[in-house]
Structures are given as structure tokens and as C-alpha cells.
Design a protein around this motif. Structure first.
Motif, PDB file in Angstrom:
ATOM      1  N   VAL A  86       0.832  -1.206   0.000  1.00 19.60           N
ATOM      2  CA  VAL A  86       0.000   0.000   0.000  1.00 19.60           C
ATOM      3  C   VAL A  86       0.869   1.260   0.000  1.00 19.60           C
ATOM      4  O   VAL A  86       0.651   2.177  -0.809  1.00 19.60           O
ATOM      5  CB  VAL A  86      -0.969  -0.005   1.201  1.00 19.60           C
ATOM      6  CG1 VAL A  86      -1.690   1.326   1.326  1.00 19.60           C
ATOM      7  CG2 VAL A  86      -1.973  -1.140   1.062  1.00 19.60           C
ATOM      8  N   GLU A  87       1.856   1.325   0.873  1.00 22.70           N
ATOM      9  CA  GLU A  87       2.677   2.534   0.992  1.00 22.70           C
ATOM     10  C   GLU A  87       3.498   2.797  -0.265  1.00 22.70           C
ATOM     11  O   GLU A  87       3.608   3.951  -0.713  1.00 22.70           O
ATOM     12  CB  GLU A  87       3.585   2.423   2.219  1.00 22.70           C
ATOM     13  CG  GLU A  87       2.805   2.492   3.518  1.00 22.70           C
ATOM     14  CD  GLU A  87       3.618   2.078   4.738  1.00 22.70           C
ATOM     15  OE1 GLU A  87       4.831   1.782   4.594  1.00 22.70           O
ATOM     16  OE2 GLU A  87       3.031   2.047   5.831  1.00 22.70           O
ATOM     17  N   GLN A  88       4.067   1.753  -0.848  1.00 21.64           N
ATOM     18  CA  GLN A  88       4.876   1.951  -2.041  1.00 21.64           C
ATOM     19  C   GLN A  88       4.004   2.363  -3.235  1.00 21.64           C
ATOM     20  O   GLN A  88       4.420   3.172  -4.050  1.00 21.64           O
ATOM     21  CB  GLN A  88       5.677   0.690  -2.367  1.00 21.64           C
ATOM     22  CG  GLN A  88       6.676   0.304  -1.288  1.00 21.64           C
ATOM     23  CD  GLN A  88       7.740   1.357  -1.041  1.00 21.64           C
ATOM     24  OE1 GLN A  88       8.520   1.692  -1.927  1.00 21.64           O
ATOM     25  NE2 GLN A  88       7.770   1.882   0.166  1.00 21.64           N
ATOM     26  N   GLN A  89       2.793   1.806  -3.320  1.00 24.85           N
ATOM     27  CA  GLN A  89       1.873   2.236  -4.374  1.00 24.85           C
ATOM     28  C   GLN A  89       1.543   3.723  -4.208  1.00 24.85           C
ATOM     29  O   GLN A  89       1.501   4.474  -5.182  1.00 24.85           O
ATOM     30  CB  GLN A  89       0.585   1.409  -4.340  1.00 24.85           C
ATOM     31  CG  GLN A  89       0.744   0.005  -4.842  1.00 24.85           C
ATOM     32  CD  GLN A  89      -0.517  -0.827  -4.667  1.00 24.85           C
ATOM     33  OE1 GLN A  89      -1.352  -0.557  -3.804  1.00 24.85           O
ATOM     34  NE2 GLN A  89      -0.653  -1.857  -5.474  1.00 24.85           N
ATOM     35  N   GLN A  90       1.298   4.148  -2.988  1.00 23.27           N
ATOM     36  CA  GLN A  90       0.979   5.550  -2.730  1.00 23.27           C
ATOM     37  C   GLN A  90       2.141   6.450  -3.102  1.00 23.27           C
ATOM     38  O   GLN A  90       1.939   7.529  -3.676  1.00 23.27           O
ATOM     39  CB  GLN A  90       0.609   5.744  -1.254  1.00 23.27           C
ATOM     40  CG  GLN A  90      -0.711   5.123  -0.881  1.00 23.27           C
ATOM     41  CD  GLN A  90      -0.989   5.181   0.610  1.00 23.27           C
ATOM     42  OE1 GLN A  90      -0.101   5.425   1.419  1.00 23.27           O
ATOM     43  NE2 GLN A  90      -2.230   4.938   0.982  1.00 23.27           N
ATOM     44  N   GLU A  91       3.350   6.029  -2.805  1.00 23.84           N
ATOM     45  CA  GLU A  91       4.512   6.856  -3.132  1.00 23.84           C
ATOM     46  C   GLU A  91       4.726   6.942  -4.642  1.00 23.84           C
ATOM     47  O   GLU A  91       5.107   7.993  -5.154  1.00 23.84           O
ATOM     48  CB  GLU A  91       5.752   6.332  -2.411  1.00 23.84           C
ATOM     49  CG  GLU A  91       5.685   6.611  -0.918  1.00 23.84           C
ATOM     50  CD  GLU A  91       6.949   6.243  -0.181  1.00 23.84           C
ATOM     51  OE1 GLU A  91       7.985   5.974  -0.833  1.00 23.84           O
ATOM     52  OE2 GLU A  91       6.906   6.232   1.061  1.00 23.84           O
ATOM     53  N   ILE A  92       4.488   5.852  -5.353  1.00 26.16           N
ATOM     54  CA  ILE A  92       4.595   5.886  -6.818  1.00 26.16           C
ATOM     55  C   ILE A  92       3.595   6.890  -7.385  1.00 26.16           C
ATOM     56  O   ILE A  92       3.936   7.725  -8.233  1.00 26.16           O
ATOM     57  CB  ILE A  92       4.377   4.479  -7.430  1.00 26.16           C
ATOM     58  CG1 ILE A  92       5.574   3.568  -7.117  1.00 26.16           C
ATOM     59  CG2 ILE A  92       4.158   4.573  -8.948  1.00 26.16           C
ATOM     60  CD1 ILE A  92       5.354   2.104  -7.473  1.00 26.16           C
ATOM     61  N   VAL A  93       2.358   6.829  -6.905  1.00 27.23           N
ATOM     62  CA  VAL A  93       1.328   7.766  -7.370  1.00 27.23           C
ATOM     63  C   VAL A  93       1.733   9.203  -7.047  1.00 27.23           C
ATOM     64  O   VAL A  93       1.642  10.096  -7.900  1.00 27.23           O
ATOM     65  CB  VAL A  93      -0.049   7.416  -6.752  1.00 27.23           C
ATOM     66  CG1 VAL A  93      -1.057   8.538  -6.989  1.00 27.23           C
ATOM     67  CG2 VAL A  93      -0.569   6.105  -7.323  1.00 27.23           C
ATOM     68  N   ALA A  94       2.194   9.444  -5.837  1.00 25.32           N
ATOM     69  CA  ALA A  94       2.585  10.799  -5.424  1.00 25.32           C
ATOM     70  C   ALA A  94       3.723  11.342  -6.289  1.00 25.32           C
ATOM     71  O   ALA A  94       3.696  12.521  -6.694  1.00 25.32           O
ATOM     72  CB  ALA A  94       2.982  10.805  -3.949  1.00 25.32           C
ATOM     73  N   MET A  95       4.712  10.499  -6.599  1.00 21.28           N
ATOM     74  CA  MET A  95       5.833  10.952  -7.434  1.00 21.28           C
ATOM     75  C   MET A  95       5.360  11.285  -8.844  1.00 21.28           C
ATOM     76  O   MET A  95       5.758  12.304  -9.416  1.00 21.28           O
ATOM     77  CB  MET A  95       6.942   9.898  -7.470  1.00 21.28           C
ATOM     78  CG  MET A  95       7.733   9.816  -6.180  1.00 21.28           C
ATOM     79  SD  MET A  95       9.149   8.710  -6.288  1.00 21.28           S
ATOM     80  CE  MET A  95       8.348   7.111  -6.190  1.00 21.28           C
ATOM     81  N   ARG A  96       4.509  10.443  -9.398  1.00 19.78           N
ATOM     82  CA  ARG A  96       4.010  10.702 -10.755  1.00 19.78           C
ATOM     83  C   ARG A  96       3.148  11.958 -10.792  1.00 19.78           C
ATOM     84  O   ARG A  96       3.216  12.742 -11.737  1.00 19.78           O
ATOM     85  CB  ARG A  96       3.244   9.494 -11.273  1.00 19.78           C
ATOM     86  CG  ARG A  96       4.182   8.344 -11.613  1.00 19.78           C
ATOM     87  CD  ARG A  96       3.472   7.191 -12.233  1.00 19.78           C
ATOM     88  NE  ARG A  96       4.441   6.262 -12.785  1.00 19.78           N
ATOM     89  CZ  ARG A  96       4.204   4.978 -12.952  1.00 19.78           C
ATOM     90  NH1 ARG A  96       3.034   4.468 -12.624  1.00 19.78           N
ATOM     91  NH2 ARG A  96       5.126   4.196 -13.454  1.00 19.78           N
ATOM     92  N   LEU A  97       2.321  12.136  -9.773  1.00 22.03           N
ATOM     93  CA  LEU A  97       1.500  13.346  -9.718  1.00 22.03           C
ATOM     94  C   LEU A  97       2.360  14.601  -9.582  1.00 22.03           C
ATOM     95  O   LEU A  97       2.053  15.635 -10.169  1.00 22.03           O
ATOM     96  CB  LEU A  97       0.510  13.267  -8.550  1.00 22.03           C
ATOM     97  CG  LEU A  97      -0.677  12.326  -8.760  1.00 22.03           C
ATOM     98  CD1 LEU A  97      -1.479  12.198  -7.459  1.00 22.03           C
ATOM     99  CD2 LEU A  97      -1.563  12.829  -9.882  1.00 22.03           C
ATOM    100  N   ALA A  98       3.447  14.517  -8.810  1.00 16.09           N
ATOM    101  CA  ALA A  98       4.331  15.664  -8.628  1.00 16.09           C
ATOM    102  C   ALA A  98       4.932  16.121  -9.953  1.00 16.09           C
ATOM    103  O   ALA A  98       5.215  17.304 -10.132  1.00 16.09           O
ATOM    104  CB  ALA A  98       5.447  15.314  -7.628  1.00 16.09           C
ATOM    105  N   LEU A  99       5.108  15.185 -10.877  1.00 12.68           N
ATOM    106  CA  LEU A  99       5.644  15.530 -12.197  1.00 12.68           C
ATOM    107  C   LEU A  99       4.548  15.802 -13.216  1.00 12.68           C
ATOM    108  O   LEU A  99       4.838  16.087 -14.372  1.00 12.68           O
ATOM    109  CB  LEU A  99       6.544  14.399 -12.714  1.00 12.68           C
ATOM    110  CG  LEU A  99       7.861  14.195 -11.987  1.00 12.68           C
ATOM    111  CD1 LEU A  99       8.609  13.008 -12.588  1.00 12.68           C
ATOM    112  CD2 LEU A  99       8.718  15.448 -12.021  1.00 12.68           C
ATOM    113  N   GLY A 100       3.290  15.675 -12.809  1.00 13.36           N
ATOM    114  CA  GLY A 100       2.184  15.893 -13.733  1.00 13.36           C
ATOM    115  C   GLY A 100       1.998  14.755 -14.719  1.00 13.36           C
ATOM    116  O   GLY A 100       1.385  14.932 -15.761  1.00 13.36           O
ATOM    117  N   GLN A 101       2.534  13.582 -14.400  1.00 12.46           N
ATOM    118  CA  GLN A 101       2.386  12.433 -15.287  1.00 12.46           C
ATOM    119  C   GLN A 101       0.991  11.837 -15.156  1.00 12.46           C
ATOM    120  O   GLN A 101       0.381  11.904 -14.099  1.00 12.46           O
ATOM    121  CB  GLN A 101       3.433  11.363 -14.953  1.00 12.46           C
ATOM    122  CG  GLN A 101       4.853  11.806 -15.199  1.00 12.46           C
ATOM    123  CD  GLN A 101       5.865  10.748 -14.779  1.00 12.46           C
ATOM    124  OE1 GLN A 101       5.558   9.791 -14.077  1.00 12.46           O
ATOM    125  NE2 GLN A 101       7.096  10.938 -15.206  1.00 12.46           N
TER     126      GLN A 101
END
Length: 158
Positions: free
Chosen positions: A106-121
């Protein structure tokens, strides 16, 4: 040279190289030590696959954009942790470690999403984890995947 570095990332190759240097035998668990059960062999094989995929994915060609390069390397790193945790969930027996593995997913999935959102991906369509029944997953709109409410959209723990 790249092929040599890729082989050095595999635990069995590193241990064999160490044994050759030291002049002693070192067990290679990627191949499975004598007496390994079929379940343990399957677990070790999945982990070896996850590690190889992760290390290959982290070998990127720099773009000149530090933030993009960071995310490009961290996503496979986090996905590797997810894949390894899923192997623990499939084969592990210790309930405390299985709980930790669930949290890692769960935590790693959330971090992947957060990183992609931070770049606007754009975010990929949600997909169930291999152990999760397909009917249990409902589509999650990308606009609802903000860092503040991601925890509500991630898979539910059993």
C-alpha cells in the motif's frame, strides 16, 4: 561492461564471485540450497525475478531533468519492493511479516502515485494485485488520486 554489471546485480552471481575471490564455497540461494521446498524455491525464484526487473528498470539514460530521472529510478525501486512483498504474501507464514508486507504494498503504491503526480504524469489505470480477485477492484478516477486522499483509493487490506 553493462552485461557484467547486470550479472553482478544477481545475488547468486555476486556470491559465486565472492566465493571465487575468497576461495571458499558460499551457498547461492537464488538457485535454492539443498533441501529447499517447492514453496521456498518458488518464493526465491519470484524474488530473483523481482530484483532483476527492479535493477534493470533503475538503469536509466539521464534526461537532464533531475526530478524526472529521480522518479524514473524510484518507480522501479518501489515496484520491486511491491513485487517482493507480494511474494511474501503468497508464500510467507509469519503473520507479523505478512502484515508488514501488506503495508509495503500500500505505501509503495501511494509513493509511486505521489511521485508521478508531482511531475504531472498521467496515472495508469488501476489494476488488482495478483492475489486480489479482479471483481474486487473498482476503477478509480485519476482526479481522485491526490496525495491527500490516495489512502482511500488504494487496495483494501484483507
Amino acid at each position: 561492461m553493462r552485461s557484467f554489471r547486470r550479472r553482478l546485480r544477481r545475488p547468486s552471481v555476486v556470491l559465486a564471485a565472492l566465493a571465487a575471490i575468497v576461495g571458499t564455497s558460499v551457498p547461492t540461494f537464488a538457485a535454492g540450497p539443498a533441501g529447499t521446498s517447492a514453496e521456498e524455491a518458488a518464493f526465491l525464484s519470484e524474488n530473483d525475478t523481482a530484483m532483476t526487473k527492479m535493477m534493470d528498470g533503475m538503469s536509466i539514460k539521464p534526461t537532464g531533468d533531475i526530478d524526472r530521472d529521480f522518479v524514473a529510478m524510484m518507480v522501479p525501486h518501489h515496484q520491486g519492493a511491491i513485487d517482493m512483498a507480494q511474494a511474501e504474501l503468497r508464500y510467507g507464514h509469519n503473520e507479523q511479516l505478512r502484515r508488514i508486507a501488506q503495508e509495503i504494498v500500500v505505501e509503495q503504491q501511494q509513493e509511486i502515485v505521489a511521485m508521478r503526480l508531482a511531475l504531472g504524469q498521467t496515472l495508469p489505470a488501476p489494476a488488482p494485485v495478483p492475489d486480489q480477485p479482479t471483481a474486487a477492484s473498482a476503477p478509480v478516477p485519476a482526479h481522485s488520486m491526490s496525495p491527500n486522499n490516495m489512502h482511500m483509493n488504494m487496495q483494501k487490506e484483507p
